[in-house]
Design a protein around this motif. Sequence first.
Motif, PDB file in Angstrom:
ATOM      1  N   LEU A 105      40.608  11.725  -2.216  1.00  0.00           N
ATOM      2  CA  LEU A 105      39.430  11.422  -1.400  1.00  0.00           C
ATOM      3  C   LEU A 105      39.841  10.842  -0.055  1.00  0.00           C
ATOM      4  CD1 LEU A 105      36.463  11.793  -2.083  1.00  0.00           C
ATOM      5  CD2 LEU A 105      36.351   9.418  -2.757  1.00  0.00           C
ATOM      6  N   LEU A 106      40.855   9.996  -0.092  1.00  0.00           N
ATOM      7  CA  LEU A 106      41.350   9.384   1.150  1.00  0.00           C
ATOM      8  C   LEU A 106      42.013  10.427   2.049  1.00  0.00           C
ATOM      9  CD1 LEU A 106      41.917   6.391   2.344  1.00  0.00           C
ATOM     10  CD2 LEU A 106      44.233   6.871   1.641  1.00  0.00           C
ATOM     11  N   ILE A 107      42.758  11.354   1.440  1.00  0.00           N
ATOM     12  CA  ILE A 107      43.537  12.311   2.232  1.00  0.00           C
ATOM     13  C   ILE A 107      42.638  13.315   2.947  1.00  0.00           C
ATOM     14  CG2 ILE A 107      45.208  14.202   2.081  1.00  0.00           C
ATOM     15  CD1 ILE A 107      46.560  12.663  -0.193  1.00  0.00           C
ATOM     16  N   ILE A 108      41.605  13.816   2.244  1.00  0.00           N
ATOM     17  CA  ILE A 108      40.835  14.922   2.830  1.00  0.00           C
ATOM     18  C   ILE A 108      39.615  14.452   3.615  1.00  0.00           C
ATOM     19  CG2 ILE A 108      41.565  16.625   1.134  1.00  0.00           C
ATOM     20  CD1 ILE A 108      38.938  16.194  -0.323  1.00  0.00           C
ATOM     21  N   SER A 109      39.419  13.121   3.756  1.00  0.00           N
ATOM     22  CA  SER A 109      38.213  12.635   4.432  1.00  0.00           C
ATOM     23  C   SER A 109      38.469  12.376   5.910  1.00  0.00           C
ATOM     24  CB  SER A 109      37.748  11.323   3.801  1.00  0.00           C
ATOM     25  OG  SER A 109      37.451  11.522   2.467  1.00  0.00           O
ATOM     26  N   ASN A 111      35.975  11.150   7.469  1.00  0.00           N
ATOM     27  CA  ASN A 111      34.802  10.316   7.641  1.00  0.00           C
ATOM     28  C   ASN A 111      35.110   8.933   7.089  1.00  0.00           C
ATOM     29  OD1 ASN A 111      32.295   9.090   7.252  1.00  0.00           O
ATOM     30  ND2 ASN A 111      31.305  11.077   7.144  1.00  0.00           N
ATOM     31  N   ILE A 112      34.874   7.899   7.885  1.00  0.00           N
ATOM     32  CA  ILE A 112      35.324   6.561   7.509  1.00  0.00           C
ATOM     33  C   ILE A 112      34.590   6.046   6.257  1.00  0.00           C
ATOM     34  CG2 ILE A 112      33.756   5.274   9.005  1.00  0.00           C
ATOM     35  CD1 ILE A 112      37.446   4.451   8.624  1.00  0.00           C
ATOM     36  N   ILE A 113      33.370   6.555   5.983  1.00  0.00           N
ATOM     37  CA  ILE A 113      32.652   6.090   4.785  1.00  0.00           C
ATOM     38  C   ILE A 113      33.285   6.677   3.532  1.00  0.00           C
ATOM     39  CG2 ILE A 113      30.463   6.254   3.522  1.00  0.00           C
ATOM     40  CD1 ILE A 113      29.042   5.578   5.973  1.00  0.00           C
ATOM     41  N   SER A 114      33.598   7.981   3.568  1.00  0.00           N
ATOM     42  CA  SER A 114      34.246   8.559   2.378  1.00  0.00           C
ATOM     43  C   SER A 114      35.686   8.065   2.263  1.00  0.00           C
ATOM     44  CB  SER A 114      34.177  10.084   2.398  1.00  0.00           C
ATOM     45  OG  SER A 114      34.443  10.597   3.663  1.00  0.00           O
ATOM     46  N   ILE A 115      36.302   7.699   3.395  1.00  0.00           N
ATOM     47  CA  ILE A 115      37.623   7.065   3.330  1.00  0.00           C
ATOM     48  C   ILE A 115      37.511   5.736   2.586  1.00  0.00           C
ATOM     49  CG2 ILE A 115      39.256   5.733   4.761  1.00  0.00           C
ATOM     50  CD1 ILE A 115      39.415   8.025   6.635  1.00  0.00           C
ATOM     51  N   LEU A 116      36.428   4.990   2.852  1.00  0.00           N
ATOM     52  CA  LEU A 116      36.238   3.699   2.172  1.00  0.00           C
ATOM     53  C   LEU A 116      36.157   3.879   0.655  1.00  0.00           C
ATOM     54  CD1 LEU A 116      35.685   0.603   2.496  1.00  0.00           C
ATOM     55  CD2 LEU A 116      33.290   1.168   2.300  1.00  0.00           C
ATOM     56  N   LEU A 117      35.521   4.970   0.214  1.00  0.00           N
ATOM     57  CA  LEU A 117      35.423   5.227  -1.232  1.00  0.00           C
ATOM     58  C   LEU A 117      36.815   5.391  -1.836  1.00  0.00           C
ATOM     59  CD1 LEU A 117      32.448   7.766  -1.412  1.00  0.00           C
ATOM     60  CD2 LEU A 117      32.454   5.396  -2.162  1.00  0.00           C
ATOM     61  N   GLY A 118      37.646   6.217  -1.188  1.00  0.00           N
ATOM     62  CA  GLY A 118      39.003   6.430  -1.693  1.00  0.00           C
ATOM     63  C   GLY A 118      39.842   5.167  -1.582  1.00  0.00           C
ATOM     64  N   TRP A 119      39.693   4.469  -0.463  1.00  0.00           N
ATOM     65  CA  TRP A 119      40.450   3.237  -0.173  1.00  0.00           C
ATOM     66  C   TRP A 119      40.148   2.168  -1.220  1.00  0.00           C
ATOM     67  CZ3 TRP A 119      43.802   2.603   3.899  1.00  0.00           C
ATOM     68  CH2 TRP A 119      44.123   1.323   4.300  1.00  0.00           C
ATOM     69  N   ASP A 120      38.835   1.993  -1.509  1.00  0.00           N
ATOM     70  CA  ASP A 120      38.421   1.003  -2.504  1.00  0.00           C
ATOM     71  C   ASP A 120      38.816   1.427  -3.902  1.00  0.00           C
ATOM     72  OD1 ASP A 120      37.445  -1.409  -1.981  1.00  0.00           O
ATOM     73  OD2 ASP A 120      35.348  -0.855  -1.828  1.00  0.00           O
ATOM     74  N   GLY A 121      38.715   2.738  -4.154  1.00  0.00           N
ATOM     75  CA  GLY A 121      39.116   3.266  -5.455  1.00  0.00           C
ATOM     76  C   GLY A 121      40.575   2.969  -5.736  1.00  0.00           C
ATOM     77  N   LEU A 122      41.423   3.150  -4.723  1.00  0.00           N
ATOM     78  CA  LEU A 122      42.851   2.842  -4.878  1.00  0.00           C
ATOM     79  C   LEU A 122      43.053   1.379  -5.234  1.00  0.00           C
ATOM     80  CD1 LEU A 122      44.511   4.705  -1.867  1.00  0.00           C
ATOM     81  CD2 LEU A 122      44.820   5.224  -4.267  1.00  0.00           C
ATOM     82  N   GLY A 123      42.340   0.497  -4.526  1.00  0.00           N
ATOM     83  CA  GLY A 123      42.495  -0.940  -4.772  1.00  0.00           C
ATOM     84  C   GLY A 123      42.079  -1.329  -6.182  1.00  0.00           C
ATOM     85  N   LEU A 124      40.934  -0.799  -6.641  1.00  0.00           N
ATOM     86  CA  LEU A 124      40.415  -1.184  -7.961  1.00  0.00           C
ATOM     87  C   LEU A 124      41.270  -0.616  -9.092  1.00  0.00           C
ATOM     88  CD1 LEU A 124      36.605  -0.741  -7.250  1.00  0.00           C
ATOM     89  CD2 LEU A 124      37.808  -2.876  -7.618  1.00  0.00           C
ATOM     90  N   VAL A 125      41.625   0.689  -8.973  1.00  0.00           N
ATOM     91  CA  VAL A 125      42.410   1.300 -10.050  1.00  0.00           C
ATOM     92  C   VAL A 125      43.811   0.685 -10.080  1.00  0.00           C
ATOM     93  CG1 VAL A 125      43.281   3.456 -11.004  1.00  0.00           C
ATOM     94  CG2 VAL A 125      41.078   3.430  -9.880  1.00  0.00           C
TER      95      VAL A 125
END
Length: 580
Positions: A105-109, A111-125
């Motif tokens: 999600l982080l690589i193909i985005s 868009n800063i909002i969808s980047i946030l989803l991947g970024w936060d996902g990485l942190g939580l997982v």
Amino acid sequence: MNNIKYSICFISFFFLFMMMMMNFLFMIYFIMNNMVILMEWEIISFNSINIVMSILLDWMSLLFMMFVFLISSVVIFYSKSYMSSELNLSRFIILVLLFVFSMMLLIISPNIISILLGWDGLGLVSYCLVIYYQNLKSYNAGMLTALSNRIGDVFILMVIAWMMNYGSWNYIFYLEFMNNDLEMVMISSMIILAAMTKSAQIPFSSWLPAAMAAPTPVSALVHSSTLVTAGVYLLIRFNLMLLDTFFLKLLLLLSGLTMFMAGISANYEFDLKKIIALSTLSQLGLMMSILSMGMPDLAFFHLLTHAMFKALLFMCAGVIIHMMNDMQDIRYMGGMSFYIPLTSLCMNISNMALCGIPFLAGFYSKDLILEMVSFSNLNLLIFFLYYFSTGLTMYYTFRLIMYLMINDYNLMSVYNLFDEDFIMLKSMFILLFMSVISGSFLSWMIFSYPYMIYLPLNLKMMVIYVSLIGGFMGYLISNMEIYSVNKFIKTYNLSNFLCLMWFLPNLSTYGINYYFLNFGQNLSKNIDLGWSELYSGWGMMKIVKKYSLIYYFFQSNNFKIYLYSFILWMLIMMLFLMIN
């Protein structure tokens, strides 16, 4: 039950490997035809701001995805054997797959909002994976990892807020806005700070060695191609927006110091996984510093080659830790090349690739970076940090090889080391092949023009000089016994400072917790009790009692109070007269 456990490993491996092959073919097609695909799906629109889910496919995102898929498929295959004693293996595999999905999600985005989803996902997982072995050390390390990464998440949220000034969150559109307005300066400085937290630059470095509490397959995935490279990748994507701000110059200094600090700390460390983690930190400093000098293609090149040999290095470490009855101290190891020759082969080749030995993967990117540094208009401090850190890489690698391969085995008198875990070996050999060929393959693939570097002989040979000196020092140090007690006590404080990463772990744990939490204790008590408790019957009584004591003190006919209030009144009168 075993069949189910193994089938989830095999299905995940097969799926990720197929995705890797598909990405590889797409990447070849895109890079030959110079293609970019941008897809947008509008989710919601309000007040002329559109929230869109967008996907950007170009050669860079496809190539990076290919590497992440390759490493994660190999890691899952490796986990089948490494985590075989785990009762709930499917939970572990699902967590790893979630991690890979967040990275995608982080690589193909764009868009800063969808980047946030991947970024936060990485942190939580990553938090879930670090606390996987549930003990006190893991919980502390997981908390440090999660909270350090939260700082970066907050900066990304602030970037989202600032980007509302422009009306869209798609950063591709702002590469034209290079006028030096305040919004752009704020956005670029926050992006740099967010990337520094994720890629563990000083002062956020302490979480990366702590995250070694995770299982070794997780370390191989997290510290080679996913979590820690997210910050570097974000800066590579935003590189045209990063104006020549003060923050970019600060990043060059801090990343150079990170490289230097990690190299020194690795030489004082005896934990096998921590040494490899500190070498990751050193390489991240190298990527960030070359990025801050405005060469994103070189940083990306080094990111990919580094991912290969670092994942392999962690896998070899995992095999060795297994063989040594889960012991991670390198002082107990030795003679590995006699007992487990194939693992030792993988370990030595990945170590040599890390050092930049010619014609292995690390050489192509590292040598090019250092030659471009020699080519650039830099001051002596940065030049020194680059070359000294390269020497230190050779230093701790040689020390590690001496302790692991050449010194005597020190753990038990009766031992049984064997090299017959073919599941682990197969996965390691895939990465071994890539560690040898990926450097040359990428240098022919991604540079559409050759870098023309023309340097005097001594500068050209500088890398070899510092490498040879570093290797020789590592050999000498590993052979030396501990000094006499007096000398050791004299240097104890210095070595304490150097081996504790310049006290960064202490500063980012006790330094933040202790004083601030003490200071905020009363406040947090009030918040916990709730406002109704504070301002209803009992709380109100306490407040009235407190103020009545103050009034009682003022009305107790004390001469000091009268005198003080008289002087205060006179001062106020004089102030009024002066103003009028």
